[in-house]
Design a protein around this motif. Structure first.
Motif, mmCIF file in Angstrom:
data_model
loop_
_atom_site.group_PDB
_atom_site.id
_atom_site.type_symbol
_atom_site.label_atom_id
_atom_site.label_comp_id
_atom_site.label_asym_id
_atom_site.label_seq_id
_atom_site.Cartn_x
_atom_site.Cartn_y
_atom_site.Cartn_z
ATOM 1 N N GLY A 119 0.805 -1.220 0.000
ATOM 2 C CA GLY A 119 0.000 0.000 0.000
ATOM 3 C C GLY A 119 0.833 1.263 0.000
ATOM 4 N N TYR A 120 2.013 1.206 0.564
ATOM 5 C CA TYR A 120 2.865 2.392 0.607
ATOM 6 C C TYR A 120 3.477 2.682 -0.757
ATOM 7 C CZ TYR A 120 2.289 1.735 5.603
ATOM 8 O OH TYR A 120 1.745 1.582 6.852
ATOM 9 N N PHE A 121 3.744 1.640 -1.534
ATOM 10 C CA PHE A 121 4.213 1.838 -2.908
ATOM 11 C C PHE A 121 3.148 2.531 -3.739
ATOM 12 C CE2 PHE A 121 4.204 -0.005 -7.265
ATOM 13 C CZ PHE A 121 5.380 0.560 -7.736
ATOM 14 N N ARG A 122 1.891 2.193 -3.502
ATOM 15 C CA ARG A 122 0.783 2.731 -4.294
ATOM 16 C C ARG A 122 0.264 4.069 -3.773
ATOM 17 N NH1 ARG A 122 -2.084 -1.202 -7.618
ATOM 18 N NH2 ARG A 122 -0.563 -2.833 -8.043
ATOM 19 N N ASP A 123 0.756 4.508 -2.643
ATOM 20 C CA ASP A 123 0.348 5.789 -2.063
ATOM 21 C C ASP A 123 1.475 6.797 -2.270
ATOM 22 O OD1 ASP A 123 -0.388 7.954 -0.541
ATOM 23 O OD2 ASP A 123 -0.624 6.835 1.334
ATOM 24 N N ARG A 124 1.289 7.739 -3.170
ATOM 25 C CA ARG A 124 2.356 8.673 -3.521
ATOM 26 C C ARG A 124 2.701 9.638 -2.393
ATOM 27 N NH1 ARG A 124 1.097 12.116 -7.750
ATOM 28 N NH2 ARG A 124 3.312 12.524 -8.014
ATOM 29 N N THR A 125 1.891 9.670 -1.337
ATOM 30 C CA THR A 125 2.209 10.524 -0.191
ATOM 31 C C THR A 125 3.058 9.796 0.840
ATOM 32 O OG1 THR A 125 0.238 9.926 1.107
ATOM 33 C CG2 THR A 125 -0.002 11.698 -0.507
ATOM 34 N N ALA A 126 3.256 8.496 0.663
ATOM 35 C CA ALA A 126 4.001 7.698 1.637
ATOM 36 C C ALA A 126 5.448 7.511 1.187
ATOM 37 C CB ALA A 126 3.332 6.333 1.811
ATOM 38 N N ALA A 127 6.324 7.309 2.161
ATOM 39 C CA ALA A 127 7.737 7.053 1.864
ATOM 40 C C ALA A 127 7.896 5.644 1.293
ATOM 41 C CB ALA A 127 8.574 7.199 3.132
ATOM 42 N N CYS A 128 8.554 5.560 0.132
ATOM 43 C CA CYS A 128 8.753 4.251 -0.519
ATOM 44 C C CYS A 128 10.018 4.290 -1.354
ATOM 45 C CB CYS A 128 7.552 3.880 -1.389
ATOM 46 S SG CYS A 128 7.803 2.358 -2.327
ATOM 47 N N ASN A 129 11.006 3.518 -0.948
ATOM 48 C CA ASN A 129 12.258 3.454 -1.697
ATOM 49 C C ASN A 129 12.092 2.812 -3.063
ATOM 50 O OD1 ASN A 129 14.078 4.625 0.232
ATOM 51 N ND2 ASN A 129 13.931 2.733 1.426
ATOM 52 N N LYS A 130 11.095 1.954 -3.198
ATOM 53 C CA LYS A 130 10.863 1.298 -4.479
ATOM 54 C C LYS A 130 10.335 2.290 -5.515
ATOM 55 C CE LYS A 130 9.367 -2.929 -4.306
ATOM 56 N NZ LYS A 130 10.511 -3.668 -4.919
ATOM 57 N N ARG A 131 9.498 3.197 -5.070
ATOM 58 C CA ARG A 131 8.923 4.213 -5.964
ATOM 59 C C ARG A 131 9.828 5.430 -6.088
ATOM 60 N NH1 ARG A 131 4.942 5.396 -3.031
ATOM 61 N NH2 ARG A 131 5.750 7.416 -2.371
ATOM 62 N N SER A 132 10.433 5.840 -4.967
ATOM 63 C CA SER A 132 11.293 7.027 -4.937
ATOM 64 C C SER A 132 12.558 6.683 -4.153
ATOM 65 C CB SER A 132 10.568 8.205 -4.266
ATOM 66 O OG SER A 132 9.363 8.510 -4.936
ATOM 67 N N PRO A 133 13.599 6.189 -4.825
ATOM 68 C CA PRO A 133 14.815 5.762 -4.130
ATOM 69 C C PRO A 133 15.340 6.827 -3.170
ATOM 70 C CG PRO A 133 14.927 5.170 -6.453
ATOM 71 C CD PRO A 133 13.703 6.017 -6.298
ATOM 72 N N GLY A 134 15.632 6.385 -1.944
ATOM 73 C CA GLY A 134 16.138 7.292 -0.927
ATOM 74 C C GLY A 134 15.078 7.916 -0.059
ATOM 75 N N ALA A 135 13.803 7.653 -0.362
ATOM 76 C CA ALA A 135 12.709 8.274 0.388
ATOM 77 C C ALA A 135 12.466 7.606 1.737
ATOM 78 C CB ALA A 135 11.421 8.243 -0.436
ATOM 79 N N GLY A 136 12.943 6.366 1.900
ATOM 80 C CA GLY A 136 12.649 5.611 3.105
ATOM 81 C C GLY A 136 11.564 4.583 2.839
ATOM 82 N N CYS A 137 11.296 3.744 3.834
ATOM 83 C CA CYS A 137 10.290 2.679 3.712
ATOM 84 C C CYS A 137 9.297 2.789 4.851
ATOM 85 C CB CYS A 137 10.960 1.307 3.720
ATOM 86 S SG CYS A 137 9.792 -0.082 3.702
ATOM 87 N N ALA A 138 8.111 3.280 4.558
ATOM 88 C CA ALA A 138 7.084 3.462 5.587
ATOM 89 C C ALA A 138 6.594 2.134 6.141
ATOM 90 C CB ALA A 138 5.911 4.254 5.008
ATOM 91 N N ALA A 139 6.755 1.048 5.370
ATOM 92 C CA ALA A 139 6.258 -0.256 5.814
ATOM 93 C C ALA A 139 7.052 -0.824 6.979
ATOM 94 C CB ALA A 139 6.279 -1.240 4.646
ATOM 95 N N LEU A 140 8.307 -0.421 7.138
ATOM 96 C CA LEU A 140 9.145 -0.992 8.193
ATOM 97 C C LEU A 140 8.501 -0.844 9.563
ATOM 98 C CD1 LEU A 140 12.691 0.168 7.026
ATOM 99 C CD2 LEU A 140 11.797 -2.169 7.020
ATOM 100 N N ASP A 141 7.956 0.303 9.826
ATOM 101 C CA ASP A 141 7.317 0.550 11.125
ATOM 102 C C ASP A 141 5.831 0.857 10.977
ATOM 103 O OD1 ASP A 141 9.736 0.322 12.695
ATOM 104 O OD2 ASP A 141 10.337 2.238 11.802
ATOM 105 N N GLY A 142 5.288 0.556 9.810
ATOM 106 C CA GLY A 142 3.878 0.834 9.560
ATOM 107 C C GLY A 142 3.046 -0.432 9.587
ATOM 108 N N VAL A 143 2.022 -0.463 8.755
ATOM 109 C CA VAL A 143 1.149 -1.639 8.652
ATOM 110 C C VAL A 143 1.839 -2.633 7.726
ATOM 111 C CG1 VAL A 143 -1.118 -2.478 7.943
ATOM 112 C CG2 VAL A 143 -0.891 -0.206 8.998
#
Length: 328
Positions: A119-143
């Protein structure tokens, strides 16, 4: 959705030429993943090349096994009577994926290239290294209940969503890739990449390449094979845990095994250590339980998805037991 140019290719050569000449272009086959991601503006190709009319949809028996064109529809592969007989786990995996309507549109090549359902990859407001390298990974401490426990890194824990891909990983399949400069073949287990520090790179494909076919070798004992999927609901749901298993048993002793797991890995997960542990052992619950533990030995779960480790071990051990019964 942002504006883009649309081209319709009449041949593989035309498609590859446009792909090479237009950086940022994307190939469109069934569209069951690409269109969704374009609507979300997660993918923003400058051009879309429609390849639905270029052939590459044959399903052929060869002297070495099966060759399945990249544009063969999932529905047609699953319904092929000889594939259902020779490679039951392949047919079962397809039929347990998506819905009937989507299987009618989706292609084999597109299925192999589908993006994660994180869900974080598909949410452009969320941090996602897969979508935006270097942005962080919201899933690590998220849902992260549905996320991966194998092949993860500190940059990404997104789960590979496929079913067909798990079966192909178990079957020693190979993927044929083609560019304007020529053709190459890659072992399916090497096709997908674990995230490491570059989660934005998911496969070994180059931007100018396209999948043209999948080749599945002739494993006689694959006729005794099984795909099992555990999910939150019975239809149109991605796996919490899945397994693809083929087993060669003679006089109660395992001669060979093929095991791959889905729903738990950042790529379709081939459990080679588990396979090796079974060869030469009696096909019993003890051996299968040991193999299942070996398959999950490298797991790195998060608090919300730790249950997947025990679930995957039990599902795999049960699959192996069921296949043993088929061998008796």
């Amino acid at each position: 959705m942002i504006p883009f140019a649309l081209h319709t290719a009449a041949s593989p050569e035309e498609a590859l030429g446009r792909l090479a000449d237009e950086p940022g272009a994307a190939l469109l086959a069934g569209g069951t993943t690409l269109v969704d991601l374009m609507k979300l503006e997660v993918l923003r190709p400058s051009a879309v090349i429609d390849i639905s009319r270029i052939g590459l949809d044959a399903i052929e028996r060869t002297p070495r096994g099966w060759r399945i064109g990249a544009l063969a529809r999932n529905r047609d592969v699953a319904a092929h009577p000889r594939i259902a007989a020779d490679l039951p786990l392949l047919s079962q995996a397809i039929l347990q994926g998506a819905s009937g309507a989507l299987r009618t549109m989706a292609t084999v090549g597109g299925n192999l290239l589908q993006r994660t359902r994180c869900g974080y990859f598909r949410d452009r407001t969320a941090a996602c290294n897969k979508r935006s390298p270097g942005a962080g990974c919201a899933a690590l401490d998220g849902v992260n209940r549905g996320h991966a426990v194998l092949g993860v890194s500190d940059a990404c824990i997104a789960t590979h969503p496929g079913d067909l891909a798990v079966a192909l990983a178990a079957l020693d399949a190979r993927v044929t890739l083609r560019s304007r400069d020529g053709e190459r073949t890659v072992a399916f287990t090497d096709f997908n990449l674990v995230p490491g520090n570059t989660p934005e790179r998911e496969t070994v494909m180059m931007p100018s390449e396209m999948v043209t076919a999948v080749e599945v070798p002739d494993l006689g004992y694959a006729r005794r094979s099984l795909y099992r999927k555990v999910r939150d609901r019975a239809s149109y749901q991605f796996a919490l845990v899945s397994c693809a298993v083929a087993l060669d048993v003679e006089e109660g002793v395992v001669r060979a095994a093929r095991i791959a797991l889905g729903g738990v890995g950042t790529k379709p997960w081939r459990a080679r250590e588990a396979e090796r542990s079974l060869v030469g052992r009696f096909a019993d619950a003890h051996a299968f339980g040991d193999a299942a533990a070996r398959a999950l030995a490298g797991a790195r779960p998060r608090p919300d998805n730790a249950f997947k480790v025990a679930m995957a071990e039990r599902v795999l051990a049960r699959c192996l037991l069921d296949l043993r019964e088929m061998a008796l």
